[in-house]
Design a protein around this motif. Sequence first.
Motif, mmCIF file in Angstrom:
data_model
loop_
_atom_site.group_PDB
_atom_site.id
_atom_site.type_symbol
_atom_site.label_atom_id
_atom_site.label_comp_id
_atom_site.label_asym_id
_atom_site.label_seq_id
_atom_site.Cartn_x
_atom_site.Cartn_y
_atom_site.Cartn_z
ATOM 1 N N VAL A 1 3.156 6.028 -2.723
ATOM 2 C CA VAL A 1 4.331 6.861 -2.984
ATOM 3 C C VAL A 1 4.793 6.733 -4.436
ATOM 4 O O VAL A 1 5.189 7.715 -5.059
ATOM 5 C CB VAL A 1 5.465 6.496 -2.002
ATOM 6 C CG1 VAL A 1 6.753 7.210 -2.345
ATOM 7 C CG2 VAL A 1 5.043 6.793 -0.577
ATOM 8 N N GLY A 2 4.716 5.528 -4.970
ATOM 9 C CA GLY A 2 5.206 5.274 -6.310
ATOM 10 C C GLY A 2 4.478 6.046 -7.392
ATOM 11 O O GLY A 2 5.097 6.535 -8.347
ATOM 12 N N MET B 1 -6.773 8.123 -6.627
ATOM 13 C CA MET B 1 -7.423 6.853 -6.323
ATOM 14 C C MET B 1 -6.426 5.870 -5.696
ATOM 15 O O MET B 1 -6.758 5.164 -4.749
ATOM 16 C CB MET B 1 -8.012 6.244 -7.594
ATOM 17 C CG MET B 1 -8.751 4.942 -7.344
ATOM 18 S SD MET B 1 -9.473 4.242 -8.836
ATOM 19 C CE MET B 1 -8.010 3.882 -9.796
ATOM 20 N N GLY B 2 -5.200 5.841 -6.206
ATOM 21 C CA GLY B 2 -4.181 4.990 -5.616
ATOM 22 C C GLY B 2 -3.883 5.359 -4.171
ATOM 23 O O GLY B 2 -3.729 4.495 -3.308
ATOM 24 N N ALA B 3 -3.823 6.653 -3.913
ATOM 25 C CA ALA B 3 -3.568 7.110 -2.538
ATOM 26 C C ALA B 3 -4.735 6.753 -1.619
ATOM 27 O O ALA B 3 -4.534 6.284 -0.501
ATOM 28 C CB ALA B 3 -3.322 8.611 -2.516
ATOM 29 N N ALA B 4 -5.952 6.952 -2.091
ATOM 30 C CA ALA B 4 -7.125 6.640 -1.278
ATOM 31 C C ALA B 4 -7.235 5.139 -0.988
ATOM 32 O O ALA B 4 -7.522 4.733 0.138
ATOM 33 C CB ALA B 4 -8.397 7.137 -1.962
ATOM 34 N N LEU B 5 -6.994 4.326 -1.998
ATOM 35 C CA LEU B 5 -7.056 2.884 -1.791
ATOM 36 C C LEU B 5 -5.922 2.405 -0.875
ATOM 37 O O LEU B 5 -6.123 1.506 -0.063
ATOM 38 C CB LEU B 5 -6.989 2.154 -3.132
ATOM 39 C CG LEU B 5 -8.221 2.309 -4.024
ATOM 40 C CD1 LEU B 5 -7.969 1.690 -5.399
ATOM 41 C CD2 LEU B 5 -9.436 1.675 -3.368
ATOM 42 N N SER B 6 -4.766 3.031 -0.992
ATOM 43 C CA SER B 6 -3.653 2.661 -0.112
ATOM 44 C C SER B 6 -3.953 3.022 1.336
ATOM 45 O O SER B 6 -3.657 2.250 2.251
ATOM 46 C CB SER B 6 -2.378 3.371 -0.555
ATOM 47 O OG SER B 6 -1.998 2.912 -1.831
ATOM 48 N N ALA C 1 0.825 -1.207 0.000
ATOM 49 C CA ALA C 1 0.000 0.000 0.000
ATOM 50 C C ALA C 1 0.857 1.255 0.000
ATOM 51 O O ALA C 1 0.597 2.202 -0.753
ATOM 52 C CB ALA C 1 -0.936 -0.005 1.216
ATOM 53 N N VAL C 2 1.894 1.283 0.809
ATOM 54 C CA VAL C 2 2.779 2.451 0.854
ATOM 55 C C VAL C 2 3.515 2.614 -0.473
ATOM 56 O O VAL C 2 3.652 3.725 -0.990
ATOM 57 C CB VAL C 2 3.766 2.341 2.038
ATOM 58 C CG1 VAL C 2 4.863 3.392 1.950
ATOM 59 C CG2 VAL C 2 3.020 2.460 3.349
#
Length: 64
Positions: A25-26, A56-61, A20-21
């Motif tokens: 970050v990626g 969306m990636g940040a929220a899902l992470s 997730a991190v």
Amino acid sequence: MTKLNLKNFPFGKVLISLSAVGTMVGAYAADWNETHIYNPTWPPHAKFHNAQTMSMGAALSLSA
């Protein structure tokens, strides 16, 4: 000295957290530059979808 008990170590939680991190970050590390978000040749709609994917990636992470 305490002995590390690997039987009770949460390997699954650690792997999910690392993934997730890395995802959070990626995406920002790869896309927050002059070739993506700050690219003057990209139309605004393409920049919107790139920012949407990053968010969306940040929220899902965070939810993981």
